[in-house]
Motif scaffolding. Structure first.
Motif, mmCIF file in Angstrom:
data_model
loop_
_atom_site.group_PDB
_atom_site.id
_atom_site.type_symbol
_atom_site.label_atom_id
_atom_site.label_comp_id
_atom_site.label_asym_id
_atom_site.label_seq_id
_atom_site.Cartn_x
_atom_site.Cartn_y
_atom_site.Cartn_z
ATOM 1 N N ALA A 1 -9.757 -0.567 2.920
ATOM 2 C CA ALA A 1 -8.855 -1.451 2.181
ATOM 3 C C ALA A 1 -7.512 -1.579 2.902
ATOM 4 O O ALA A 1 -6.451 -1.531 2.285
ATOM 5 C CB ALA A 1 -8.655 -0.940 0.758
ATOM 6 N N GLY A 2 -7.588 -1.690 4.200
ATOM 7 C CA GLY A 2 -6.370 -1.877 4.978
ATOM 8 C C GLY A 2 -5.589 -0.604 5.234
ATOM 9 O O GLY A 2 -4.496 -0.645 5.796
ATOM 10 N N ILE A 3 -6.133 0.528 4.828
ATOM 11 C CA ILE A 3 -5.425 1.788 4.972
ATOM 12 C C ILE A 3 -6.145 2.645 6.015
ATOM 13 O O ILE A 3 -7.370 2.810 5.943
ATOM 14 C CB ILE A 3 -5.400 2.535 3.616
ATOM 15 N N ASN B 1 4.542 11.134 5.625
ATOM 16 C CA ASN B 1 3.729 11.422 4.453
ATOM 17 C C ASN B 1 3.831 12.854 3.953
ATOM 18 O O ASN B 1 3.605 13.110 2.779
ATOM 19 C CB ASN B 1 2.268 11.068 4.737
ATOM 20 N N THR B 2 4.172 13.806 4.836
ATOM 21 C CA THR B 2 4.280 15.185 4.331
ATOM 22 C C THR B 2 5.560 15.372 3.533
ATOM 23 O O THR B 2 5.606 16.175 2.612
ATOM 24 C CB THR B 2 4.269 16.249 5.449
ATOM 25 N N PRO C 1 -3.148 8.511 4.366
ATOM 26 C CA PRO C 1 -1.747 8.940 4.206
ATOM 27 C C PRO C 1 -1.367 8.944 2.724
ATOM 28 O O PRO C 1 -1.669 7.986 2.000
ATOM 29 C CB PRO C 1 -0.962 7.883 4.982
ATOM 30 N N SER C 2 -0.703 10.002 2.298
ATOM 31 C CA SER C 2 -0.550 10.199 0.859
ATOM 32 C C SER C 2 0.243 9.089 0.182
ATOM 33 O O SER C 2 -0.017 8.759 -0.971
ATOM 34 C CB SER C 2 0.077 11.561 0.560
ATOM 35 N N LEU C 3 1.212 8.486 0.883
ATOM 36 C CA LEU C 3 1.987 7.426 0.237
ATOM 37 C C LEU C 3 1.107 6.212 -0.078
ATOM 38 O O LEU C 3 1.511 5.335 -0.829
ATOM 39 C CB LEU C 3 3.180 7.005 1.098
ATOM 40 N N GLN C 4 -0.106 6.181 0.514
ATOM 41 C CA GLN C 4 -0.998 5.052 0.260
ATOM 42 C C GLN C 4 -2.169 5.458 -0.633
ATOM 43 O O GLN C 4 -3.128 4.707 -0.807
ATOM 44 C CB GLN C 4 -1.498 4.478 1.591
ATOM 45 N N ARG D 1 7.474 4.646 -10.496
ATOM 46 C CA ARG D 1 7.559 4.319 -11.930
ATOM 47 C C ARG D 1 8.863 4.870 -12.540
ATOM 48 O O ARG D 1 9.526 4.198 -13.320
ATOM 49 C CB ARG D 1 6.372 4.910 -12.679
ATOM 50 N N ALA E 1 0.159 17.883 2.333
ATOM 51 C CA ALA E 1 0.833 16.837 1.559
ATOM 52 C C ALA E 1 0.757 15.477 2.242
ATOM 53 O O ALA E 1 1.052 14.453 1.634
ATOM 54 C CB ALA E 1 2.288 17.223 1.324
ATOM 55 N N ALA E 2 0.358 15.464 3.507
ATOM 56 C CA ALA E 2 0.326 14.187 4.233
ATOM 57 C C ALA E 2 -0.865 13.338 3.838
ATOM 58 O O ALA E 2 -0.871 12.125 4.030
ATOM 59 C CB ALA E 2 0.291 14.436 5.740
ATOM 60 N N ASN F 1 0.834 -1.211 0.000
ATOM 61 C CA ASN F 1 0.000 0.000 0.000
ATOM 62 C C ASN F 1 0.862 1.252 0.000
ATOM 63 O O ASN F 1 0.511 2.259 -0.605
ATOM 64 C CB ASN F 1 -0.915 0.018 1.225
ATOM 65 N N ASP G 1 -6.895 2.479 -6.237
ATOM 66 C CA ASP G 1 -7.034 1.168 -6.879
ATOM 67 C C ASP G 1 -8.115 0.334 -6.188
ATOM 68 O O ASP G 1 -8.957 -0.275 -6.836
ATOM 69 C CB ASP G 1 -5.702 0.404 -6.832
ATOM 70 N N SER H 1 6.109 16.096 -0.252
ATOM 71 C CA SER H 1 6.039 14.799 -0.922
ATOM 72 C C SER H 1 5.301 14.871 -2.255
ATOM 73 O O SER H 1 5.534 14.049 -3.137
ATOM 74 C CB SER H 1 5.376 13.764 -0.012
ATOM 75 N N ALA H 2 4.431 15.880 -2.417
ATOM 76 C CA ALA H 2 3.717 15.996 -3.696
ATOM 77 C C ALA H 2 4.657 16.430 -4.823
ATOM 78 O O ALA H 2 4.306 16.347 -5.991
ATOM 79 C CB ALA H 2 2.561 16.984 -3.569
ATOM 80 N N ARG I 1 3.828 3.401 -1.146
ATOM 81 C CA ARG I 1 4.684 3.430 -2.339
ATOM 82 C C ARG I 1 5.373 4.787 -2.453
ATOM 83 O O ARG I 1 4.757 5.814 -2.190
ATOM 84 C CB ARG I 1 3.827 3.233 -3.603
ATOM 85 N N GLU J 1 -2.435 5.923 -3.880
ATOM 86 C CA GLU J 1 -2.656 5.146 -5.104
ATOM 87 C C GLU J 1 -3.326 3.804 -4.776
ATOM 88 O O GLU J 1 -4.222 3.357 -5.490
ATOM 89 C CB GLU J 1 -1.326 4.916 -5.815
ATOM 90 N N ALA J 2 -2.881 3.212 -3.665
ATOM 91 C CA ALA J 2 -3.478 1.922 -3.264
ATOM 92 C C ALA J 2 -4.959 2.104 -2.939
ATOM 93 O O ALA J 2 -5.798 1.253 -3.272
ATOM 94 C CB ALA J 2 -2.728 1.355 -2.056
ATOM 95 N N LEU K 1 2.089 16.779 -7.684
ATOM 96 C CA LEU K 1 1.252 15.703 -8.207
ATOM 97 C C LEU K 1 0.601 14.976 -7.038
ATOM 98 O O LEU K 1 1.219 14.772 -5.996
ATOM 99 C CB LEU K 1 2.098 14.698 -9.002
ATOM 100 N N ASN L 1 -0.584 9.210 -11.723
ATOM 101 C CA ASN L 1 -0.352 8.295 -12.849
ATOM 102 C C ASN L 1 -1.579 7.466 -13.192
ATOM 103 O O ASN L 1 -1.755 7.077 -14.342
ATOM 104 C CB ASN L 1 0.851 7.401 -12.552
ATOM 105 N N ARG L 2 -2.407 7.223 -12.178
ATOM 106 C CA ARG L 2 -3.659 6.507 -12.481
ATOM 107 C C ARG L 2 -4.558 7.362 -13.376
ATOM 108 O O ARG L 2 -5.252 6.845 -14.254
ATOM 109 C CB ARG L 2 -4.394 6.156 -11.186
#
Lengths: 91, 236, 974
Positions: free
Chosen positions: C782-784, B141-142, C804-807, B18, C741-742, B11, C813, B204-205, B13, C809-810, C596, C601-602
């Protein structure tokens, strides 16, 4: 480009900062007349000479106060806002 | 050390996974996410590249932060040692790095050689303790996290950052909170043993953008991305 | 190898490699120069002197300073216009052409215009072209542009990579001549980190090309010693081919080298910029073949080029005699020296010239120069006695010559010093200049400070180096300076009046702008006596040379015409850039940040058309651009009838925590938050102190002392900063953290959103009873780990899910997966804007402007009357007592009823403008055009408003109550 000394981050290019105008005392909103309030909102002093100004270091969102000569553009000193605003303000 | 992993099987990433893949990155599973271990070249090549000029994506490595009047007291009560100077990083016995960003704010980076999520433990302790005036800042995450390593790293920064980061002026442990390629960033000098290196933490964005800016700046000095394995090798 | 006729053998030509020929083309002829040659030196070696045609009169022009200081040598190099031919190095295959001529360079048809020069008096632009009205744009400008063109700009010029780099040092020395080298050494011996910046390819300055003693040995010896010492000094960084193009506050210097601008910051600055040789003013003083003395010396020593065959020298001091020796030694026949002075004490330099049997004419000047009809080159000069200041007496002799070297005076290269606040002072007796009034961190050295003797220049460099070191708290130690004893080298002189008006004019003060002596006199007579006005009226000093060759003569002429001293007249304000600077250099590689979302990308993979909002890239709609309207319609209907997924990650997010969190929000926003229950969310409306709406969002109370609030995408940074600013004054016990951004966020919205969410979120009860509208919950999706917000921006059942932003995309999806069998559709912001318009929700910044008050947008309900204070509250009290002139109204137009208005179309009341359309679009749900706009304050539903379309046509629209869609708000409460 000028250098400004941020009390937190030290001397930096002035492009890292945002100026927010003169430090002015807000009149008590409950006591002040409409005209005096409008004056406070719309009229800035634009003084020639040394003024206290609000500046913000944008990378750290750190607010501080600078004393600047508006005639020579010389920055005389900078210090944390807490040097001036020492107590909690309630309304 | 780890099996190759598909970043999308986690989850969590790196925002620019890419781009990393198209640069030849080989991901390995790391805690509950995946991290670029190398770019398919020999360990020796990557280590010597890191010594000269390397760019490492550390975004999957844990980090956290705290803020508020009670921060220093609570952090100290957790066994961390932190000096009184702001914009200075204080290395801990357990490998963590505590960066003091202001009187009342710290950023905490997981130890580079650590195999446990020290930051998550700290966050959990914080949730449990609920210390007064000590607020969690979700730095994982920030902020994205890159590491710029090698002899020419300060030169690269001179192309994208207005602060004098030359090694003799920006000593080990120094922190600069400034604009890098017009993005607000935190730069921490943290050498890998005798190899000069800087942590670069930023919005992070803007990960994809910052990676592209750095790769562009790297060309002049023949810099290249390297994997986490290379810097682990350098600190071991 | 074919040798060029004017090429001199080594060791002359220190910048060229005699063994490396380089071929290039000029004006479609093939030429061979040497590696290291400039275009001009290579052409001069081949006896080609004509380089360009002048700006106004198309006069033939050639090498003048050999230092890239004036417009004479501007040529076109491939795509690149206005290249200084005496600076640009040749490379193999270079294509060079002249500029600004019709026909050929040697035979320019436009040169006839010079015959009419008396019809172009000074200020003729202002005097001539303003009547009749329109004549300038339609008639004169096109003609003048054609004749007064410079090079050609090609729109298909290939892109090149330019960039910038920061540079730091303790002491920067600008200028690598004797004074600069001496200053750098002395400063470096204090331990300071020194950067020596030199615009030529090698250090040495005048030591490289000048002559300081009779046998010509001193300069090369001294130079070699200096350069060797500097090269071996570990504290000195050297930048050659690097031009310092300006001075900015706190010693911030743009140094341009190649395709890069270095932004140098130095603690102390030493200006050793040297001096600029000045022309003498006489009839036809601009002919090819007339060179400044230093230009001839540069040709000889730097490039190994003989500057002519038969030379006359015009001088007023030892400079001309040194020049004569240089020419003699290198195969030039010096036929005469004209010395402007009445008398002087014989110097060794003079004696040596005399011993060569060269005629020296005392108290003589060049009265006029004559040109060869075919080659346009200098063919002879007529010498006359100087009768009195500026006036010629009897003819002395006419000399045939192809070279005239002028060495009558110098001026300090004052530009950087003056930009830094210095003032130029002129000594009326000696005619020498000095500079005063510099900031304490700037030091002058050498000729830049009016020093006119080599030993004194070196000594002043040493002093400057020491002074700069001392300012840094360092002391100079060691004696690494050359131990040279300076023989009494000569003193440069500055003649006070080398200006000789001619009955037929053409004595040019300014070669760039073709300005003659009388032009300046007339400007003064026309009443423009202040130099800055003379400049603007006459355009003197406004060309590429920026007055480097005209400022002194102009000051003298204006001083004389207005009975003042040269100091009183002064020079015009010096501003950066010093030399012409390419826009590409200023632009650099231009950093354009791009933010972004985690799902970026999705979106691309789903075929989204992206649009930029501030720094953010957001999906406008999903599909091909030719199907734009259809895509937006389908996305709109998906939300109304089924379920859609909108990326809302760009929304601002702030954590407000602490005992005073609610009090803080009470003060920052118009609504009240103290009573807000944990687990609920409430609308936020922010005003500034003037009562104008500046932002909105929602406040989620996660805990008694913890709010998670949203702000607009474009507004959050300002909101965050403003909050900190206020609390720097209030000192409430609260912390505000920007967590934009978080969090990645999506709005899962539409009647089937709950069903979809239930597939992936099982740890909380999603039914409306336990999770109603305007509630906020923490849950796992979904586990997040997620924050779920039931908000109603688009007016349907929906959940904003923040993770959390790193998740992110998950999450995206997982939701598309879960919604797949329900026909979930990704929805872009175009559809989102339309959906909220149907609900009559405004977007701050689109439907509000810099003066919009809550009253004008019918949001008085969002203002709490019970709070003691909030930002803007006092102003709103006043505003409420005054009826606003406008209000935001909703309107509809039947779909088939004519053209669709656009945003910003005017709303009229008769002929008066009362407002404009802020949002408009075709609503597929309602099958009509819906919009919002500002109309008169008393506009009531049921009436109509007039809209002026872009085409100019008027369109009627029906004013209706808002929202247009689901006025009972049933759907978002489902």
């Amino acid at each position: 480009m000028k250098i400004m000394k941020c009390p937190l981050n030290g001397p930096r290019n002035i492009s890292e900062f945002i100026c927010f105008g003169e430090v002015s005392k807000m009149p008590c909103p409950k006591k002040v007349s409409d005209d005096e309030w409008a004056d406070f909102i719309w009229m800035s002093n634009n003084s020639a000479g040394v003024v206290q100004e609000w500046w913000c270091h944008s990378a750290t969102a750190y607010w501080f106060i600078a004393e600047r000569n508006t005639v020579t553009d010389e920055i005389l000193k900078t210090y944390p806002a807490s040097d001036v605003f020492t107590e909690r303000i309630d309304f | 050390m780890t099996q190759q992993a598909d970043p999308t099987s986690f989850n969590i990433r790196s925002p620019h996974y890419r781009t990393l893949l198209s640069a030849g990155a080989r991901f390995g599973s790391y805690m509950n996410t995946s991290c670029v271990m190398d770019y398919g070249r020999s360990r020796n090549w990557e280590v010597s590249q890191a010594k000269q000029l390397g760019l490492v994506d550390l975004t999957p490595i844990p980090r956290t932060g705290f803020k508020g009047q009670g921060v220093i007291q609570w952090i100290s009560s957790q066994g961390m040692e932190i000096g009184q100077h702001s914009n200075k990083a204080y290395p801990q016995q357990n490998g963590m790095l505590v960066g003091r960003l202001a009187d009342i704010e710290v950023i905490i980076l997981n130890g580079l050689q650590s195999r446990t999520n020290q930051c998550e433990s700290l966050d959990e302790k914080h949730a449990c303790d609920q210390p007064v005036r000590c607020y969690l800042v979700p730095r994982f995450n920030t902020l994205a996290w890159f590491m710029v390593t090698g002899e020419t790293s300060a030169e690269v920064f001179a192309k994208i950052c207005g602060v004098d980061l030359r090694l003799k002026n920006f000593s080990r442990g120094a922190i600069a909170q400034t604009s890098v390629a017009r993005i607000n960033s935190i730069i921490i000098r943290h050498d890998l043993k005798e190899i000069p290196a800087f942590h670069l933490l930023f919005d992070s964005a803007s990960t994809e953008y910052m990676w592209a800016c750095l790769m562009d700046a790297y060309m002049e000095f023949k810099g290249s991305p390297v994997g986490y394995s290379a810097i682990r090798a350098l600190v071991m | 190898m074919e040798t060029s006729p004017n090429r001199l053998p080594p060791p002359l030509g220190m910048l060229v490699n005699h063994d490396k020929p380089v071929s290039f083309r000029f004006e479609s002829s093939q030429y061979t120069g040497l590696a290291g040659d400039t275009i001009a030196s290579a052409l001069a070696a081949n006896d080609t002197w004509l380089l360009s045609r002048s700006f106004k009169y198309h006069r033939p022009r050639g090498v003048f300073s050999m230092a890239g200081l004036e417009a004479n040598t501007l040529v076109q190099v491939g795509y690149e216009p206005n290249v200084a031919a005496d600076k640009r190095k040749i490379t193999s295959g270079l294509e060079v052409t002249g500029q600004n001529y019709s026909g050929s360079l040697a035979n320019d048809r436009a040169a006839k215009i010079g015959l009419a020069s008396r019809f172009f008096p000074v200020g003729f632009y202002y005097k001539t072209f303003f009547q009749p009205s329109g004549a300038w744009q339609n008639f004169w400008e096109p003609i003048i542009r054609k004749y007064a063109g410079l090079g050609q700009v090609h729109l298909d010029t290939p892109r090149k990579y330019y960039d910038k780099k920061y540079l730091f040092c303790d002491i920067a020395v600008i200028g690598g001549g004797p004074a600069g080298m001496s200053a750098a050494l002395s400063a470096a011996n204090s331990g300071a980190e020194v950067l020596l910046v030199e615009q030529e390819a090698v250090l040495g300055g005048s030591l490289n090309y000048g002559r300081f003693d009779t046998d010509g040995k001193l300069a090369p010896d001294l130079r070699d010693e200096f350069v060797a010492t500097i090269n071996n000094h570990s504290n000195i960084g050297i930048m050659t081919d690097a031009a310092c193009n300006g001075w900015f506050a706190d010693n911030w210097l743009p140094i341009i080298r190649g395709h890069r601008m270095y932004k140098l910051r130095t603690k102390e600055l030493i200006l050793a910029t040297g001096k600029m040789e000045q022309p003498a003013i006489f009839h036809n003083n601009d002919l090819p073949g007339i060179l400044l003395g230093t230009a001839a010396q540069r040709l000889i020593r730097l490039y190994g080029v003989r500057p002519g065959r038969r030379a006359v020298i015009l001088t007023a001091g030892d400079d001309g005699y040194a020049m004569a020796l240089d020419l003699l030694e290198n195969g030039v026949n010096v036929v005469a020296v004209a010395d402007l002075r009445e008398s002087f004490d014989a110097t060794p330099m003079y004696e040596k010239v005399r011993s060569c049997n060269i005629p020296v004419h005392m108290a003589c000047t060049v009265f006029e120069a004559l040109s060869d009809k075919h080659t346009c080159h200098l063919r002879a000069v007529e010498l006359r006695k100087v009768a009195s200041r500026g006036r010629c007496g009897n003819k002395v002799q006419c000399y045939d010559c192809d070279l005239l070297c002028i060495s009558t005076g110098f001026m300090p290269a004052y530009q950087l010093a003056l930009q830094a606040g210095g003032r130029l002072v002129h000594d009326e007796r000696s005619s020498m200049f000095s500079i005063t009034g510099l900031p304490a961190s700037i030091h002058l050295a050498g000729a830049a400070n009016g020093e006119n003797e080599l030993g004194a220049e070196i000594e002043s460099g040493r002093r400057a180096g020491r002074a700069a070191s001392k300012k840094l708290g360092l002391t100079v130690s060691g004696h690494a300076l050359p131990k040279q004893v300076y023989p009494a080298s000569y003193i440069s002189t500055n003649h006070p009046w080398p200006i000789f008006p001619h009955p037929r004019g053409k004595e040019f003060l300014d070669l760039d702008e073709d300005l003659q002596y009388l032009d300046i006199v007339h400007a003064c007579q026309d009443g423009y006596t202040e130099l800055e006005l003379v400049k603007r009226y006459s355009t003197i000093g406004m060309g590429p040379s920026q007055g480097r060759h005209s400022a002194l003569a102009t000051a003298r002429v204006v001083a004389s015409a207005t009975q003042r001293t040269v100091s009183e007249v002064g020079v015009t304000t010096a501003r950066p850039p010093l030399h012409a600077e390419k826009l590409a250099v200023i632009a650099g590689r231009s950093f354009k940040p791009k933010r972004l979302t985690a799902m970026h990308n999705r979106h691309l993979e789903s075929g989204a058309q992206m649009i930029i909002a501030g720094m953010w890239w957001r999906p406008a709609y999903y599909g091909k651009s030719q199907h734009r309207n259809r895509c937006i319609c389908e996305e709109n209907l998906a939300v109304r009838d089924n379920v859609g997924l909108i990326d809302v990650s760009t929304l601002g997010g702030l954590e407000v925590r602490g005992p005073d969190a609610a009090e803080f929000l009470n003060r920052m926003y118009t609504f009240a938050y103290s009573g807000q229950k944990t687990g609920t969310l409430r609308y936020l409306l922010m005003a500034n102190t003037a009562g104008t709406i500046i932002d909105d969002g929602v406040a989620c109370r996660l805990d008694n002392e913890h709010f998670y609030i949203t702000a607009t995408t474009g507004g959050v940074d300002n909101v965050f900063r403003t909050m900190l600013w206020w609390n720097a004054q209030w000192r409430l016990d609260v912390d505000v953290t920007n967590v934009t951004a978080a969090y990645a966020g999506v709005n899962l919205v539409g009647p089937r959103s709950r069903t979809v969410l239930q597939q992936v979120c099982r740890d909380i009860d999603l039914t409306s009873k336990s999770f109603p509208y305007l509630a906020v919950r923490s849950a796992t999706v979904a586990g997040i780990p997620a924050r779920l917000l039931r908000v109603g921006f688009v007016g349907e059942l929906g959940y904003e899910i923040h993770v959390p932003s790193l998740q992110g995309e998950a999450l995206w999806d997982a939701l598309l997966d879960a919604g797949h069998c329900y026909g979930i559709k990704p929805v872009g912001i175009e559809a989102q804007r339309l959906l909220r318009l149907e609900k009559g929700h405004l977007i701050v910044g689109q439907d509000t402007d810099a003066t919009t008050t809550p009253q004008e947008v019918s949001m008085a309900w969002a203002i709490s009357k019970r709070k003691p204070f909030f930002v803007g509250g006092r102003s709103l009290q006043i505003i409420e007592r005054h009826q606003s002139s406008r209000k935001l109204v909703g309107f509809t137009i039947k779909a088939e009823q004519g053209d669709t208005p656009e945003e910003s179309n005017l709303i009229l009341d008769g002929n008066a403008i009362v407002g404009h359309i802020t949002s408009v679009g075709y609503s597929p749900t309602l099958d009509r055009i819906v919009g919002m706009g500002y109309a008169k304050a008393d506009t009531e539903p049921g009436t109509s408003i007039h809209i002026k379309l872009k085409s100019g046509k008027l369109q009627f629209a029906q004013v209706v109550d808002m929202p247009f869609y689901d006025p009972e708000n049933k759907r978002q409460n489902m």
